[in-house]
Design a protein around this motif. Structure first.
Motif, mmCIF file in Angstrom:
data_model
loop_
_atom_site.group_PDB
_atom_site.id
_atom_site.type_symbol
_atom_site.label_atom_id
_atom_site.label_comp_id
_atom_site.label_asym_id
_atom_site.label_seq_id
_atom_site.Cartn_x
_atom_site.Cartn_y
_atom_site.Cartn_z
ATOM 1 N N GLY A 153 6.382 -45.212 3.952
ATOM 2 C CA GLY A 153 7.709 -45.297 3.347
ATOM 3 C C GLY A 153 7.917 -44.265 2.256
ATOM 4 N N TRP A 154 6.880 -44.014 1.464
ATOM 5 C CA TRP A 154 6.989 -43.011 0.416
ATOM 6 C C TRP A 154 7.136 -41.620 1.012
ATOM 7 N N ALA A 155 6.494 -41.362 2.168
ATOM 8 C CA ALA A 155 6.531 -40.041 2.786
ATOM 9 C C ALA A 155 7.814 -39.788 3.574
ATOM 10 N N VAL A 156 8.568 -40.820 3.890
ATOM 11 C CA VAL A 156 9.775 -40.655 4.716
ATOM 12 C C VAL A 156 10.791 -39.752 4.042
ATOM 13 N N ARG A 157 11.050 -39.961 2.783
ATOM 14 C CA ARG A 157 12.100 -39.204 2.089
ATOM 15 C C ARG A 157 11.819 -37.710 2.041
ATOM 16 N N PRO A 158 10.646 -37.258 1.550
ATOM 17 C CA PRO A 158 10.430 -35.808 1.517
ATOM 18 C C PRO A 158 10.356 -35.171 2.905
ATOM 19 N N VAL A 159 9.785 -35.903 3.866
ATOM 20 C CA VAL A 159 9.713 -35.353 5.231
ATOM 21 C C VAL A 159 11.112 -35.250 5.826
ATOM 22 N N ALA A 160 11.934 -36.281 5.629
ATOM 23 C CA ALA A 160 13.293 -36.254 6.173
ATOM 24 C C ALA A 160 14.133 -35.158 5.522
ATOM 25 N N ILE A 161 13.971 -34.962 4.232
ATOM 26 C CA ILE A 161 14.722 -33.904 3.545
ATOM 27 C C ILE A 161 14.283 -32.535 4.052
ATOM 28 N N ALA A 162 12.982 -32.357 4.252
ATOM 29 C CA ALA A 162 12.492 -31.071 4.754
ATOM 30 C C ALA A 162 12.915 -30.833 6.199
ATOM 31 N N TRP A 163 12.995 -31.894 6.956
ATOM 32 C CA TRP A 163 13.295 -31.749 8.383
ATOM 33 C C TRP A 163 14.794 -31.698 8.673
ATOM 34 N N ARG A 164 15.549 -32.660 8.090
ATOM 35 C CA ARG A 164 16.975 -32.773 8.382
ATOM 36 C C ARG A 164 17.880 -32.324 7.245
ATOM 37 N N GLY A 165 17.323 -32.181 6.061
ATOM 38 C CA GLY A 165 18.131 -31.756 4.928
ATOM 39 C C GLY A 165 18.695 -32.910 4.119
ATOM 40 N N THR A 166 18.537 -34.143 4.584
ATOM 41 C CA THR A 166 19.041 -35.306 3.851
ATOM 42 C C THR A 166 18.112 -36.495 4.077
ATOM 43 N N ALA A 167 18.082 -37.374 3.094
ATOM 44 C CA ALA A 167 17.248 -38.576 3.198
ATOM 45 C C ALA A 167 17.977 -39.648 4.008
ATOM 46 N N PRO A 168 17.233 -40.456 4.760
ATOM 47 C CA PRO A 168 17.893 -41.506 5.545
ATOM 48 C C PRO A 168 18.448 -42.615 4.652
ATOM 49 N N THR A 210 17.676 -41.577 -9.644
ATOM 50 C CA THR A 210 18.768 -42.545 -9.554
ATOM 51 C C THR A 210 20.004 -42.077 -10.307
ATOM 52 N N ASP A 211 20.251 -40.777 -10.311
ATOM 53 C CA ASP A 211 21.422 -40.246 -11.002
ATOM 54 C C ASP A 211 22.715 -40.548 -10.256
ATOM 55 N N SER A 212 22.683 -40.468 -8.946
ATOM 56 C CA SER A 212 23.910 -40.688 -8.169
ATOM 57 C C SER A 212 24.000 -42.144 -7.716
ATOM 58 N N ASP A 213 25.210 -42.535 -7.367
ATOM 59 C CA ASP A 213 25.427 -43.895 -6.883
ATOM 60 C C ASP A 213 24.743 -44.133 -5.537
ATOM 61 N N LEU A 214 24.709 -43.117 -4.690
ATOM 62 C CA LEU A 214 24.061 -43.247 -3.387
ATOM 63 C C LEU A 214 22.554 -43.463 -3.541
ATOM 64 N N ALA A 215 21.948 -42.794 -4.503
ATOM 65 C CA ALA A 215 20.516 -42.983 -4.761
ATOM 66 C C ALA A 215 20.249 -44.391 -5.269
ATOM 67 N N LYS A 216 21.118 -44.901 -6.146
ATOM 68 C CA LYS A 216 20.963 -46.271 -6.642
ATOM 69 C C LYS A 216 21.126 -47.283 -5.509
ATOM 70 N N LEU A 217 22.079 -47.022 -4.605
ATOM 71 C CA LEU A 217 22.285 -47.906 -3.470
ATOM 72 C C LEU A 217 21.073 -47.910 -2.551
#
Length: 168
Positions: A42-57, A129-136
């Motif tokens: 779960g911790w690795a999903v965000r950086p891998v997704a950003i590197a691969w698709r450009g955005t976090a799921p 957690t600066d943006s509302d989407l990150a907090k969500l």
């Protein structure tokens, strides 16, 4: 050339009885190991997704509610099994008992991995957690992780409810 087949001897009374089966309790170590594997994934999903698709799921509310529903079902089965065996002293059919025990073990391990994965994903959002989407995303991940913990707790209670005393 015709070949006659001898009928098989009646083996109903010749087979030895099967030895009683034994399924061990789900160990805390295995639940912890599954949770840690999920946490790392779960911790690795965000950086891998950003590197691969450009955005976090995104997580979404549907998986959170689905996990809480699954937790409620497992807890209801645990309560029903506990009441049937320990209060009403009913005897479960062997295949029903094994099915519930296997369900409990599978839900405990899968719930631990899911909870770890969602908590790991939430952990990856802690400093951002600066943006509302990150907090969500953080909120939804934490709630889904809590639902996974409830699945594990209900599964362990179901496993406990399937126990019978040695004299039974």
């Amino acid at each position: 050339m015709t070949r006659e087949l001898d009928p098989l001897p009646d083996q109903d009374d010749q087979e030895p009885p099967e030895p009683p089966g034994h399924i061990r309790n789900t160990s805390p170590g295995s639940v912890t190991a599954f949770a840690l594997v999920g946490l790392v994934f779960g911790w690795a999903v965000r950086p891998v997704a950003i590197a691969w698709r450009g955005t976090a799921p995104t997580v979404g509310w549907l998986p959170v509610f689905a996990l809480f529903f699954a937790a409620a079902v497992v807890c209801a089965v645990a309560w029903s099994t506990y009441r049937a065996i320990h209060h009403r002293h009913e005897r479960l059919e062997p295949h029903h008992a094994v099915n519930r025990l296997v369900l409990a073990k599978a839900c405990a391990l899968a719930g631990a991995m899911v909870a770890g994965a969602y908590f790991g994903y939430a952990l990856s959002w802690l400093g951002n957690t600066d943006s509302d989407l990150a907090k969500l995303r953080l909120t939804q991940s934490v709630l889904a992780g809590l639902a996974g913990v409830v699945v594990v707790a209900g599964a362990l209670l179901l496993e406990r409810a399937c126990r019978v005393s040695r004299r039974d």
